[in-house]
Design a protein around this motif. Structure first.
Motif, PDB file in Angstrom:
ATOM      1  N   ASP A  66       1.065  -1.061  -0.286  1.00  0.00           N
ATOM      2  CA  ASP A  66      -0.067   0.123  -0.016  1.00  0.00           C
ATOM      3  C   ASP A  66       0.944   1.217  -0.043  1.00  0.00           C
ATOM      4  O   ASP A  66       1.427   1.655   1.132  1.00  0.00           O
ATOM      5  CB  ASP A  66      -0.883   0.236   1.307  1.00  0.00           C
ATOM      6  CG  ASP A  66      -1.936  -1.198   1.247  1.00  0.00           C
ATOM      7  OD1 ASP A  66      -2.435  -1.448  -0.052  1.00  0.00           O
ATOM      8  OD2 ASP A  66      -2.276  -1.701   2.107  1.00  0.00           O
ATOM      9  N   LEU A  67       0.939   1.975  -1.135  1.00  0.00           N
ATOM     10  CA  LEU A  67       1.744   3.196  -1.099  1.00  0.00           C
ATOM     11  C   LEU A  67       1.282   4.299  -0.217  1.00  0.00           C
ATOM     12  O   LEU A  67       0.114   4.590  -0.335  1.00  0.00           O
ATOM     13  CB  LEU A  67       1.689   3.707  -2.816  1.00  0.00           C
ATOM     14  CG  LEU A  67       2.716   4.858  -3.104  1.00  0.00           C
ATOM     15  CD1 LEU A  67       4.007   4.357  -2.990  1.00  0.00           C
ATOM     16  CD2 LEU A  67       2.191   5.177  -4.611  1.00  0.00           C
ATOM     17  N   GLN A  68       2.185   4.981   0.310  1.00  0.00           N
ATOM     18  CA  GLN A  68       2.015   6.186   0.964  1.00  0.00           C
ATOM     19  C   GLN A  68       2.607   7.390   0.595  1.00  0.00           C
ATOM     20  O   GLN A  68       2.262   8.510   0.769  1.00  0.00           O
ATOM     21  CB  GLN A  68       2.394   5.973   2.431  1.00  0.00           C
ATOM     22  CG  GLN A  68       1.565   4.778   3.452  1.00  0.00           C
ATOM     23  CD  GLN A  68       2.198   4.463   4.668  1.00  0.00           C
ATOM     24  OE1 GLN A  68       3.249   4.791   5.039  1.00  0.00           O
ATOM     25  NE2 GLN A  68       1.442   3.354   5.250  1.00  0.00           N
ATOM     26  N   ALA A  69       3.889   7.242  -0.143  1.00  0.00           N
ATOM     27  CA  ALA A  69       4.594   8.465  -0.323  1.00  0.00           C
ATOM     28  C   ALA A  69       5.616   7.903  -1.278  1.00  0.00           C
ATOM     29  O   ALA A  69       6.201   6.964  -1.527  1.00  0.00           O
ATOM     30  CB  ALA A  69       5.141   9.160   0.864  1.00  0.00           C
ATOM     31  N   ILE A  70       6.017   8.799  -2.085  1.00  0.00           N
ATOM     32  CA  ILE A  70       7.197   8.985  -2.987  1.00  0.00           C
ATOM     33  C   ILE A  70       8.329   9.811  -2.781  1.00  0.00           C
ATOM     34  O   ILE A  70       8.138  10.949  -2.511  1.00  0.00           O
ATOM     35  CB  ILE A  70       6.700   9.110  -4.561  1.00  0.00           C
ATOM     36  CG1 ILE A  70       5.694   8.107  -4.895  1.00  0.00           C
ATOM     37  CG2 ILE A  70       7.902   8.784  -5.544  1.00  0.00           C
ATOM     38  CD1 ILE A  70       5.099   8.381  -6.339  1.00  0.00           C
ATOM     39  N   ARG A  71       9.618   9.103  -2.568  1.00  0.00           N
ATOM     40  CA  ARG A  71      10.756   9.873  -2.259  1.00  0.00           C
ATOM     41  C   ARG A  71      11.508  10.150  -3.576  1.00  0.00           C
ATOM     42  O   ARG A  71      11.826   9.343  -4.441  1.00  0.00           O
ATOM     43  CB  ARG A  71      11.580   9.419  -1.446  1.00  0.00           C
ATOM     44  CG  ARG A  71      10.989   9.517   0.177  1.00  0.00           C
ATOM     45  CD  ARG A  71      11.917   8.715   1.196  1.00  0.00           C
ATOM     46  NE  ARG A  71      13.159   9.567   1.075  1.00  0.00           N
ATOM     47  CZ  ARG A  71      14.180   8.801   1.618  1.00  0.00           C
ATOM     48  NH1 ARG A  71      14.258   7.502   1.921  1.00  0.00           N
ATOM     49  NH2 ARG A  71      15.208   9.437   1.534  1.00  0.00           N
ATOM     50  N   PHE A  72      12.075  11.477  -4.002  1.00  0.00           N
ATOM     51  CA  PHE A  72      12.783  11.645  -4.956  1.00  0.00           C
ATOM     52  C   PHE A  72      14.437  12.002  -4.740  1.00  0.00           C
ATOM     53  O   PHE A  72      14.530  12.362  -3.522  1.00  0.00           O
ATOM     54  CB  PHE A  72      12.281  12.928  -5.754  1.00  0.00           C
ATOM     55  CG  PHE A  72      10.474  12.500  -6.328  1.00  0.00           C
ATOM     56  CD1 PHE A  72      10.259  12.138  -7.336  1.00  0.00           C
ATOM     57  CD2 PHE A  72       9.534  13.052  -5.378  1.00  0.00           C
ATOM     58  CE1 PHE A  72       8.960  11.611  -7.861  1.00  0.00           C
ATOM     59  CE2 PHE A  72       8.251  12.728  -5.871  1.00  0.00           C
ATOM     60  CZ  PHE A  72       7.998  11.990  -6.938  1.00  0.00           C
ATOM     61  N   ALA A  73      14.935  12.078  -5.919  1.00  0.00           N
ATOM     62  CA  ALA A  73      16.485  12.195  -5.734  1.00  0.00           C
ATOM     63  C   ALA A  73      16.681  13.645  -5.288  1.00  0.00           C
ATOM     64  O   ALA A  73      17.822  13.832  -4.759  1.00  0.00           O
ATOM     65  CB  ALA A  73      17.191  11.727  -6.869  1.00  0.00           C
ATOM     66  N   ASP A  74      15.822  14.567  -5.521  1.00  0.00           N
ATOM     67  CA  ASP A  74      16.244  16.015  -5.335  1.00  0.00           C
ATOM     68  C   ASP A  74      16.060  16.300  -3.940  1.00  0.00           C
ATOM     69  O   ASP A  74      16.026  17.315  -3.319  1.00  0.00           O
ATOM     70  CB  ASP A  74      15.409  16.905  -6.071  1.00  0.00           C
ATOM     71  CG  ASP A  74      13.953  16.898  -6.044  1.00  0.00           C
ATOM     72  OD1 ASP A  74      13.320  16.046  -5.113  1.00  0.00           O
ATOM     73  OD2 ASP A  74      13.065  17.583  -6.668  1.00  0.00           O
ATOM     74  N   GLY A  75      15.634  15.291  -3.085  1.00  0.00           N
ATOM     75  CA  GLY A  75      15.344  15.540  -1.622  1.00  0.00           C
ATOM     76  C   GLY A  75      13.766  15.746  -1.227  1.00  0.00           C
ATOM     77  O   GLY A  75      13.557  15.776   0.054  1.00  0.00           O
ATOM     78  N   THR A  76      13.032  15.785  -2.192  1.00  0.00           N
ATOM     79  CA  THR A  76      11.364  16.104  -1.695  1.00  0.00           C
ATOM     80  C   THR A  76      10.642  14.697  -1.563  1.00  0.00           C
ATOM     81  O   THR A  76      11.131  13.705  -1.813  1.00  0.00           O
ATOM     82  CB  THR A  76      10.832  16.957  -2.974  1.00  0.00           C
ATOM     83  OG1 THR A  76      11.032  16.231  -4.246  1.00  0.00           O
ATOM     84  CG2 THR A  76      11.582  18.129  -3.041  1.00  0.00           C
ATOM     85  N   GLU A  77       9.719  14.816  -1.013  1.00  0.00           N
ATOM     86  CA  GLU A  77       8.910  13.670  -0.891  1.00  0.00           C
ATOM     87  C   GLU A  77       7.449  14.225  -0.885  1.00  0.00           C
ATOM     88  O   GLU A  77       6.995  15.161  -0.477  1.00  0.00           O
ATOM     89  CB  GLU A  77       9.056  13.073   0.764  1.00  0.00           C
ATOM     90  CG  GLU A  77       8.180  11.888   1.150  1.00  0.00           C
ATOM     91  CD  GLU A  77       8.275  10.973   2.347  1.00  0.00           C
ATOM     92  OE1 GLU A  77       7.562  10.736   3.055  1.00  0.00           O
ATOM     93  OE2 GLU A  77       9.816  11.058   2.541  1.00  0.00           O
TER      94      GLU A  77
END
Length: 314
Positions: free
Chosen positions: A212-223
């Protein structure tokens, strides 16, 4: 479905997904001696429920197959084998099939219902979310994700933008994620003009529990908080039997067929995702399997009359 020691058939169906099962039903009811060969690893096994099939909306893939096999057992001319066809060749007016088990089979006609294989974007742990909260088709799973914060994940910015447009029917909160691939100025303008946010940074990780997906983290440091979405995979033929036989492909990568599901090789038919590619829906694949079986039965019947029926003029 009965088991037999005679390995010569009127039709061999390769692949036991919805297309192959549907074709088997039609040929069984047409009293054609038919064998259905299947490796029992359907592509939709990763999902919990299948949608959009009238009277079976929400059925599990396992339940659908079980119900289909139960129905097919009623027809004595059908034979089923849990086996994988590894090669096929034409020998005169018949086709010779070799299976992984070492068994050989012969048939006058073949239906290729081998489906497609998918390659997901290279994102850590993506496979553990696929089929649970991230899916491939909005028509199959969009309703269950309605009005939630969703993501479209693709390595192809154009496909991602197009899917975001489609997915907007189910949710207006859609984030386009191109996983490190830059958007063109025209695509950026399209998304901004339609209030669709986008993230071009590579996906570092997917956060959630038990698929169950809750969030996506990106390489630029954002979520960004997301609870589901659509993943656009790369598709290819799941088997190479069409290459051995010399069947032509369409520009979309499907096996080229005519209105009766005949391929470019006489005696070879194709149905389901292997031929139509999209839309990859249970009900569409089943319908194509029925069409292919009718084509096979029609050709076998036509060939059994000598001389063949003349063309009548009005």
């Amino acid at each position: 479905m009965t088991m037999s020691t005679n390995d010569e058939f009127e039709c061999a169906i390769v692949g036991g997904g919805p297309a192959g099962l549907s074709a088997a039903l039609v040929l069984g009811r047409a009293r054609r001696r038919t064998i259905l060969l299947d490796g029992e690893k359907p592509r939709n096994r990763v999902t919990k429920h299948s949608h959009g099939y009238l009277t079976r909306d929400g059925v599990t893939p396992a339940e659908f197959r079980e119900l289909a096999h139960e129905e097919l057992r009623k027809y004595p001319t059908l034979e089923y084998r849990h086996d994988i066809v590894v090669s096929v060749r034409k020998d005169g007016d018949r086709f010779c099939l070799s299976a992984k088990s070492g068994r050989g089979f012969s048939a006058r006609k073949i239906i290729l219902a081998t489906g497609l294989a998918e390659t997901l974007p290279g994102i850590p742990e993506l496979a553990s979310y696929y089929g649970k909260s991230l899916f491939s088709c909005p028509y199959c799973d969009g309703y269950e994700m309605r009005d939630r914060p969703l993501a479209v994940i693709s390595d192809d910015p154009y496909k991602a933008a197009h899917m975001a447009q489609t997915l907007s029917q189910w949710s207006r909160d859609v984030l386009v994620c191109t996983n490190g691939h830059g958007l063109s100025p025209d695509l950026r303008s399209f998304l901004r003009d339609n209030d669709i946010p986008y993230q071009e940074s590579a996906i570092l990780s997917l956060e959630g529990e038990k698929g169950d997906l809750q969030a996506i983290r990106f390489a630029d440091g954002t979520e960004t908080a997301r609870t589901g979405g659509i993943v656009i995979a790369d598709w290819a033929q799941a088997a190479n039997l069409h290459l051995e036989l010399g069947c032509k492909l369409t520009e979309a990568g499907g096996i080229e067929t005519d209105e009766a599901c005949r391929t470019s090789v006489e005696g070879v038919f194709a149905a389901g995702d292997a031929a139509i590619v999209a839309p990859a829906q249970l009900i569409v694949a089943a319908a194509e399997g029925s069409r292919a079986a009718i084509g096979v039965n029609s050709d076998l019947t036509h060939e059994s009359f000598h001389p063949p029926i003349p063309h009548f003029s009005k």
